[in-house]
Design a protein around this motif. Structure first.
Motif, PDB file in Angstrom:
ATOM      1  N   THR A  47      28.553 -19.792  82.400  1.00  0.00           N
ATOM      2  CA  THR A  47      27.475 -19.559  81.270  1.00  0.00           C
ATOM      3  C   THR A  47      25.955 -19.574  81.762  1.00  0.00           C
ATOM      4  O   THR A  47      25.718 -20.134  82.675  1.00  0.00           O
ATOM      5  CB  THR A  47      27.345 -20.812  80.341  1.00  0.00           C
ATOM      6  OG1 THR A  47      27.187 -22.053  80.887  1.00  0.00           O
ATOM      7  CG2 THR A  47      28.905 -20.791  79.581  1.00  0.00           C
ATOM      8  N   VAL A  48      25.271 -18.577  81.229  1.00  0.00           N
ATOM      9  CA  VAL A  48      24.067 -18.204  81.897  1.00  0.00           C
ATOM     10  C   VAL A  48      22.855 -18.666  80.803  1.00  0.00           C
ATOM     11  O   VAL A  48      22.848 -18.006  79.490  1.00  0.00           O
ATOM     12  CB  VAL A  48      23.778 -16.892  82.449  1.00  0.00           C
ATOM     13  CG1 VAL A  48      22.411 -16.497  83.013  1.00  0.00           C
ATOM     14  CG2 VAL A  48      25.005 -16.606  83.434  1.00  0.00           C
ATOM     15  N   GLU A  49      21.730 -19.051  81.032  1.00  0.00           N
ATOM     16  CA  GLU A  49      20.405 -19.066  80.423  1.00  0.00           C
ATOM     17  C   GLU A  49      19.454 -18.143  81.181  1.00  0.00           C
ATOM     18  O   GLU A  49      19.242 -18.425  82.278  1.00  0.00           O
ATOM     19  CB  GLU A  49      20.019 -20.523  80.275  1.00  0.00           C
ATOM     20  CG  GLU A  49      18.692 -20.548  79.567  1.00  0.00           C
ATOM     21  CD  GLU A  49      18.111 -22.107  79.901  1.00  0.00           C
ATOM     22  OE1 GLU A  49      17.453 -22.620  78.710  1.00  0.00           O
ATOM     23  OE2 GLU A  49      18.159 -22.766  80.868  1.00  0.00           O
ATOM     24  N   ILE A  50      18.728 -17.446  80.416  1.00  0.00           N
ATOM     25  CA  ILE A  50      17.666 -16.642  81.029  1.00  0.00           C
ATOM     26  C   ILE A  50      16.200 -16.807  80.373  1.00  0.00           C
ATOM     27  O   ILE A  50      16.080 -16.798  78.984  1.00  0.00           O
ATOM     28  CB  ILE A  50      18.058 -14.898  80.950  1.00  0.00           C
ATOM     29  CG1 ILE A  50      19.347 -14.902  81.580  1.00  0.00           C
ATOM     30  CG2 ILE A  50      16.864 -14.309  81.437  1.00  0.00           C
ATOM     31  CD1 ILE A  50      19.827 -13.315  81.615  1.00  0.00           C
ATOM     32  N   LEU A  51      15.252 -17.274  81.182  1.00  0.00           N
ATOM     33  CA  LEU A  51      14.008 -17.460  80.672  1.00  0.00           C
ATOM     34  C   LEU A  51      12.865 -16.630  81.229  1.00  0.00           C
ATOM     35  O   LEU A  51      12.881 -16.174  82.515  1.00  0.00           O
ATOM     36  CB  LEU A  51      13.611 -19.066  80.928  1.00  0.00           C
ATOM     37  CG  LEU A  51      14.447 -19.949  80.374  1.00  0.00           C
ATOM     38  CD1 LEU A  51      13.860 -21.348  80.919  1.00  0.00           C
ATOM     39  CD2 LEU A  51      14.512 -19.913  79.047  1.00  0.00           C
TER      40      LEU A  51
ATOM     41  N   TYR B 234      20.869 -29.978  80.325  1.00  0.00           N
ATOM     42  CA  TYR B 234      21.876 -29.102  80.531  1.00  0.00           C
ATOM     43  C   TYR B 234      21.939 -27.975  79.239  1.00  0.00           C
ATOM     44  O   TYR B 234      22.098 -28.756  78.027  1.00  0.00           O
ATOM     45  CB  TYR B 234      23.323 -29.934  80.808  1.00  0.00           C
ATOM     46  CG  TYR B 234      24.414 -28.724  80.899  1.00  0.00           C
ATOM     47  CD1 TYR B 234      24.472 -28.232  82.389  1.00  0.00           C
ATOM     48  CD2 TYR B 234      25.112 -28.352  80.013  1.00  0.00           C
ATOM     49  CE1 TYR B 234      25.558 -27.413  82.541  1.00  0.00           C
ATOM     50  CE2 TYR B 234      26.242 -27.516  80.345  1.00  0.00           C
ATOM     51  CZ  TYR B 234      26.390 -27.025  81.364  1.00  0.00           C
ATOM     52  OH  TYR B 234      27.284 -26.066  81.755  1.00  0.00           O
ATOM     53  N   LYS B 235      21.990 -26.837  79.542  1.00  0.00           N
ATOM     54  CA  LYS B 235      22.308 -25.795  78.635  1.00  0.00           C
ATOM     55  C   LYS B 235      23.234 -24.778  78.757  1.00  0.00           C
ATOM     56  O   LYS B 235      24.014 -24.108  78.146  1.00  0.00           O
ATOM     57  CB  LYS B 235      20.730 -25.202  78.236  1.00  0.00           C
ATOM     58  CG  LYS B 235      19.722 -26.021  77.440  1.00  0.00           C
ATOM     59  CD  LYS B 235      18.793 -24.829  77.187  1.00  0.00           C
ATOM     60  CE  LYS B 235      17.433 -26.167  76.612  1.00  0.00           C
ATOM     61  NZ  LYS B 235      16.440 -25.088  76.287  1.00  0.00           N
ATOM     62  N   ALA B 236      23.210 -24.552  80.419  1.00  0.00           N
ATOM     63  CA  ALA B 236      24.157 -23.544  80.793  1.00  0.00           C
ATOM     64  C   ALA B 236      24.480 -23.782  82.295  1.00  0.00           C
ATOM     65  O   ALA B 236      23.675 -24.692  83.008  1.00  0.00           O
ATOM     66  CB  ALA B 236      23.636 -22.302  80.527  1.00  0.00           C
ATOM     67  N   ASP B 237      25.555 -23.176  82.901  1.00  0.00           N
ATOM     68  CA  ASP B 237      25.591 -23.423  84.304  1.00  0.00           C
ATOM     69  C   ASP B 237      24.728 -23.012  85.123  1.00  0.00           C
ATOM     70  O   ASP B 237      24.391 -23.542  86.290  1.00  0.00           O
ATOM     71  CB  ASP B 237      27.082 -22.702  84.793  1.00  0.00           C
ATOM     72  CG  ASP B 237      28.286 -23.080  83.938  1.00  0.00           C
ATOM     73  OD1 ASP B 237      28.675 -24.410  83.761  1.00  0.00           O
ATOM     74  OD2 ASP B 237      29.224 -22.485  83.355  1.00  0.00           O
ATOM     75  N   ILE B 238      23.942 -21.698  84.705  1.00  0.00           N
ATOM     76  CA  ILE B 238      22.741 -21.346  85.538  1.00  0.00           C
ATOM     77  C   ILE B 238      21.736 -21.072  84.691  1.00  0.00           C
ATOM     78  O   ILE B 238      21.810 -20.486  83.510  1.00  0.00           O
ATOM     79  CB  ILE B 238      23.463 -19.885  86.044  1.00  0.00           C
ATOM     80  CG1 ILE B 238      24.384 -20.114  87.263  1.00  0.00           C
ATOM     81  CG2 ILE B 238      22.102 -18.986  86.719  1.00  0.00           C
ATOM     82  CD1 ILE B 238      24.929 -18.727  87.803  1.00  0.00           C
ATOM     83  N   THR B 239      20.402 -21.578  85.210  1.00  0.00           N
ATOM     84  CA  THR B 239      19.368 -21.181  84.457  1.00  0.00           C
ATOM     85  C   THR B 239      18.641 -20.088  85.394  1.00  0.00           C
ATOM     86  O   THR B 239      18.303 -20.253  86.496  1.00  0.00           O
ATOM     87  CB  THR B 239      18.382 -22.118  84.204  1.00  0.00           C
ATOM     88  OG1 THR B 239      19.036 -22.905  83.247  1.00  0.00           O
ATOM     89  CG2 THR B 239      16.817 -21.830  83.534  1.00  0.00           C
TER      90      THR B 239
END
Length: 402
Positions: free
Chosen positions: A298-302, A382-387
């Motif tokens: 899972t991915v979070e993009i900022l 923690y929000k996702a596996d990758i930020t």
């Protein structure tokens, strides 16, 4: 004169014998040839083009890529309104403009250039034959998330919610209908789920289709350059596919107006989709552990820059590669120089694959207090596996200057 007539008779007889021998040898070689078996023996990926058409217009086009060595497959959905520079007409137009069911080679060629692959086999199913095909398969099982009811001058479209087995008539309608206010992404997803259900049902019914009479009837429902034996061998090989672990990826792009029509123009002049295909083929052919196959990051993009919409466009790109982007947003400020990947997943192989897409080498596992003070100050709960924090060294496709 008698000698000339005799010579002519011998020449004619010789020609007849030659044609008979040639025809016999050609028939034997054709019968014995097994292109599917050759591909398996040569350890090659088998690429098959599927087209569902109505009135000689493709409604859905898919390329199924299957690698016998690992028994894994992937599917690419080719939108009909994809805009490409069509070499035959020397202008940008819809890719389905070159479709001709009588001469499908031009359509194949454009798709091959788009994806950067060779298509080995093609199968066309008309809307009318789809009815008979699904009935021969004794129905197709589909999960319908929300019930559908729509009435117009042409009749009623009615589908209950939940797991449903569609007969031929219902399946044909489900695969092609459009509603005036239906979201285009919902329509695309629905047709993709139907195609996957159809492939799955063919796999389930494969043993029945080996019956000579059934196989003959089955073969008659397709328009294909394959002979009946090759088609049976192809679907027999497809029985190894686990459709529950097979994803369908849409060829995406930016919607633009070209010559008074809205077209999907592939990102980065088509180079992005070719890279997605290359990575997909690499995944299909690479022997990796089962836990890696089933692991979905899972991915979070900022967005840490002043470029509006950059996080959303980047999210679309990573979704095209099969990553589950669950969150996008802005960083705490828009002046980050460097792009950084912060990962919390244990599988370094998958993290590296993620980073390679944008050529990012600045990869960190969580963050120490020192790193947090030097790099950025955001909530790392923690929000996702990758930020992925996008900095100014990201040009929308690659990280530069690292």
């Amino acid at each position: 004169m008698k000698v000339q007539k005799s010579d002519s008779s011998f020449l004619l007889l010789g020609l007849i014998i030659f044609l008979l021998v040639f025809g016999t040898v050609f028939s034997i070689l054709t019968f014995r040839s097994n292109p599917v078996g050759d591909a398996v023996s040569d350890n090659r990926v088998i690429n098959t083009l599927f087209v569902i058409e109505d009135n000689k217009i493709p409604l859905s086009t898919y390329v199924l890529m299957y690698y016998p060595g690992t028994k894994r497959a992937a599917i690419f959905d080719i939108p009909g309104d994809l805009g490409l520079l069509i070499s035959r007409i020397n202008r940008v137009d819809r890719i389905d403009r070159v479709y001709d069911p009588a001469r499908i080679n031009s359509y194949e060629s454009e798709i091959e250039k788009l994806l950067g692959i060779d298509i080995n086999f093609s199968i066309v199913i008309t809307k009318e034959n789809l009815v008979s095909l699904v009935d021969l398969l004794e129905g197709v099982e589909i999960f319908i998330p929300s019930s559908v009811f729509y009435r117009d001058d042409n009749g009623i479209i009615l589908f209950p919610s939940g797991m449903t087995v569609l007969d031929g008539d219902k399946a044909s309608l489900y695969a092609v209908y459009s509603l005036p206010h239906e979201d285009s992404e919902v329509e695309v997803f629905r047709r993709q789920r139907f195609f996957l259900g159809l492939v799955n049902r063919q796999i389930q019914m494969n043993e029945n289709l080996k019956n000579p009479d059934v196989a003959k009837m089955y073969y008659s429902l397709f328009k294909t350059g394959m002979n009946q034996n090759t088609l049976i061998n192809l679907f027999n090989e497809f029985t190894n596919i686990d459709t529950n672990r097979t994803n369908i990826q849409s060829v995406s792009g930016s919607l633009r107006e070209v010559s008074e029509q809205m077209l999907i123009i592939p990102h980065w002049d088509g180079s992005l989709i070719k890279e997605i295909v290359r990575q997909t083929l690499g995944t299909l052919t690479r022997e990796i552990e089962d836990h890696l196959i089933e692991r979905s990051l899972t991915v979070e993009i900022l967005n840490g820059t002043a470029v509006n919409g950059l996080a959303g466009r980047t999210a679309d790109m990573f979704r095209s590669f099969g990553f589950d982007v669950i969150s996008i947003g802005n960083a705490d400020h828009s002046n980050y120089d460097s792009t950084v990947i912060i990962h919390r997943a244990g599988d370094q192989h998958l993290v590296n694959a993620f980073a390679e897409i944008i050529r990012c080498t600045n990869i960190r596992r969580e963050m120490s207090e020192e790193q947090e003070g030097n790099i950025m100050n955001i909530d790392i709960e923690y929000k996702a596996d990758i930020t992925l924090l996008i900095g100014r060294n990201f040009n929308g496709r690659y990280v530069t200057g690292e």
